[in-house]
Design an enzyme around this catalytic site. Structure first.
Site, mmCIF file in Angstrom:
data_model
loop_
_atom_site.group_PDB
_atom_site.id
_atom_site.type_symbol
_atom_site.label_atom_id
_atom_site.label_comp_id
_atom_site.label_asym_id
_atom_site.label_seq_id
_atom_site.Cartn_x
_atom_site.Cartn_y
_atom_site.Cartn_z
ATOM 1 N N ASP A 85 0.861 -1.188 0.000
ATOM 2 C CA ASP A 85 0.000 0.000 0.000
ATOM 3 C C ASP A 85 0.891 1.230 0.000
ATOM 4 O O ASP A 85 1.697 1.430 0.913
ATOM 5 C CB ASP A 85 -0.911 0.014 1.227
ATOM 6 C CG ASP A 85 -1.814 1.246 1.249
ATOM 7 O OD1 ASP A 85 -2.708 1.326 0.393
ATOM 8 O OD2 ASP A 85 -1.593 2.123 2.105
ATOM 9 N N GLU A 122 -1.941 -1.630 -5.761
ATOM 10 C CA GLU A 122 -3.129 -0.939 -6.239
ATOM 11 C C GLU A 122 -2.796 -0.126 -7.483
ATOM 12 O O GLU A 122 -1.765 0.542 -7.543
ATOM 13 C CB GLU A 122 -3.667 -0.021 -5.144
ATOM 14 C CG GLU A 122 -4.982 0.645 -5.499
ATOM 15 C CD GLU A 122 -5.521 1.492 -4.364
ATOM 16 O OE1 GLU A 122 -6.669 1.968 -4.477
ATOM 17 O OE2 GLU A 122 -4.794 1.680 -3.374
ATOM 18 N N ASP A 155 -3.230 1.936 6.622
ATOM 19 C CA ASP A 155 -2.331 1.500 5.548
ATOM 20 C C ASP A 155 -2.020 0.010 5.634
ATOM 21 O O ASP A 155 -1.972 -0.677 4.604
ATOM 22 C CB ASP A 155 -1.035 2.318 5.604
ATOM 23 C CG ASP A 155 -1.275 3.800 5.369
ATOM 24 O OD1 ASP A 155 -2.241 4.133 4.675
ATOM 25 O OD2 ASP A 155 -0.492 4.629 5.893
#
Length: 357
Positions: free
Chosen positions: A185, A269, A351
């Site tokens: 992340d 992501e 996170d």
């Protein structure tokens, strides 16, 4: 047992140390390449507006001799370097039509970042590189070159010059390493949080040099336009930006190399960075982090080393979803760094939870 192989492209970048005469010739060739690029771009745009037809690559290539007669200073450049400009503009439009890049724009002569490509007639040695129309230019060959050199690209970076040797390297198809898979992340407080709890701090290179940059920028604004002092101050400002850029690139290379060496695969992501930059409160910090370059480096290094890379959809609610029970917190705000799941009561670090998902 036969091991399949694949061909990759690697660029090896070296610092050039030209004499004053050679530096002037390099600026001439770089300026000519920029001038021709802008000229062809303007003619292509005008032809499309007036005739609704495209100024194709073959047409541009056929018109090069007449363009050189119209602008005789272009004859000071290596002819094949000018042909490469045509190919570069063509591929810029191809990437635009494939929606992989923005529309081609005109290049500015005030940024001191000109470049030109030499596909043939060059020669490299331990102490120098031979460039057509320029001669033997001294360089610092600090590392060996792998594979088969295909072409050279000379770039200007303020008051410095660099030469990139583009090579075709044949490597064996890598085997997926027997190492753990990890979720990543990306953030601003910490640059990256891994699903195993490891955190990578955000060095904030631009923020650390911000005060000095502002001071030098103010000095530049006070200089008279067109004066020698303004040009000198511009070089000073560019050198600070270069330090920031080099420090950021070094950090990203070290981080991605460490990840590839220690993990077998990654889930990252897929961020809409251009959309996030519209937030003017965070745009500078996001640009400073270099998320896009991080993704690019991790992608090709994973390909070269056999690591698995999975891109998670942009709209996947990784931060809102409880990694323990799967419930989604619809009320989570950007300022909430920790939250408690209403379903199972699990306390999440924002996170870390996103990286685990």
């Amino acid at each position: 047992v036969t091991v399949s192989e694949m061909i990759i492209h690697k660029a090896f970048k070296f610092r050039l140390y030209p004499t004053e005469e050679q530096a002037a010739a390099l600026r001439q060739q770089g300026g000519n390449a920029r001038f021709l690029y802008n000229l062809l771009l303007e003619r292509r745009e005008r032809q499309y507006r007036e005739e609704h037809t495209s100024y194709k690559r073959n047409d541009m290539m056929a018109n090069l001799p007449s363009i050189k007669d119209e602008f005789p200073f272009l004859k000071d450049s290596f002819s094949q370097s000018l042909q490469q400009v045509v190919h570069q503009l063509h591929h810029a439009y191809v990437r635009f039509f494939e929606k992989k890049a923005d529309h081609p724009t005109f290049k500015s002569k005030h940024r001191n970042n000109d470049s030109f490509t030499v596909p043939q007639k060059w020669r490299i040695d331990k102490r120098f590189v031979f460039l057509p129309k320029i001669g033997e230019v001294r360089w610092k060959k600090h590392r060996s070159i792998e594979g088969v050199p295909k072409h050279l690209t000379v770039t200007q970076d303020g008051d410095r010059w660099f030469c990139s040797v583009n090579c075709e390297v044949e490597i064996q198809d890598p085997v997926v390493p027997d190492r753990p898979f990890v979720g990543i992340d990306l953030g601003l407080k910490d640059f990256a949080v891994l699903s195993d709890g490891t955190t990578v701090g955000n060095p904030k290179h631009l923020r650390r040099m911000e005060e000095k940059l502002c001071r030098e920028q103010r000095r530049l604004s006070r200089k008279v336009r067109g004066s020698r002092n303004r040009e000198k101050q511009k070089v000073r400002l560019q050198s600070i930006h270069r330090k920031v850029r080099d420090a950021r690139r070094d950090f990203l290379h070290r981080t991605t190399h460490w990840l590839v060496e220690n993990y077998g695969g990654f889930a990252v992501e897929s961020l809409n960075i251009s959309g996030m930059l519209r937030n003017h409160h965070l745009a500078r910090s996001i640009s400073d982090a270099g998320w896009g370059e991080f993704g690019r480096q991790l992608t090709y290094k994973s390909l070269w080393n056999g690591n698995v890379l999975v891109e998670v959809g942009t709209f996947f609610p990784s931060s809102r979803t409880c990694s323990d029970c799967g419930a989604v917190n619809q009320e989570l705000r950007l300022s909430d760094r920790e939250w408690v799941c209403a379903s199972c009561g699990c306390v999440h670090d924002r996170d870390l939870n996103a990286s685990m998902n």
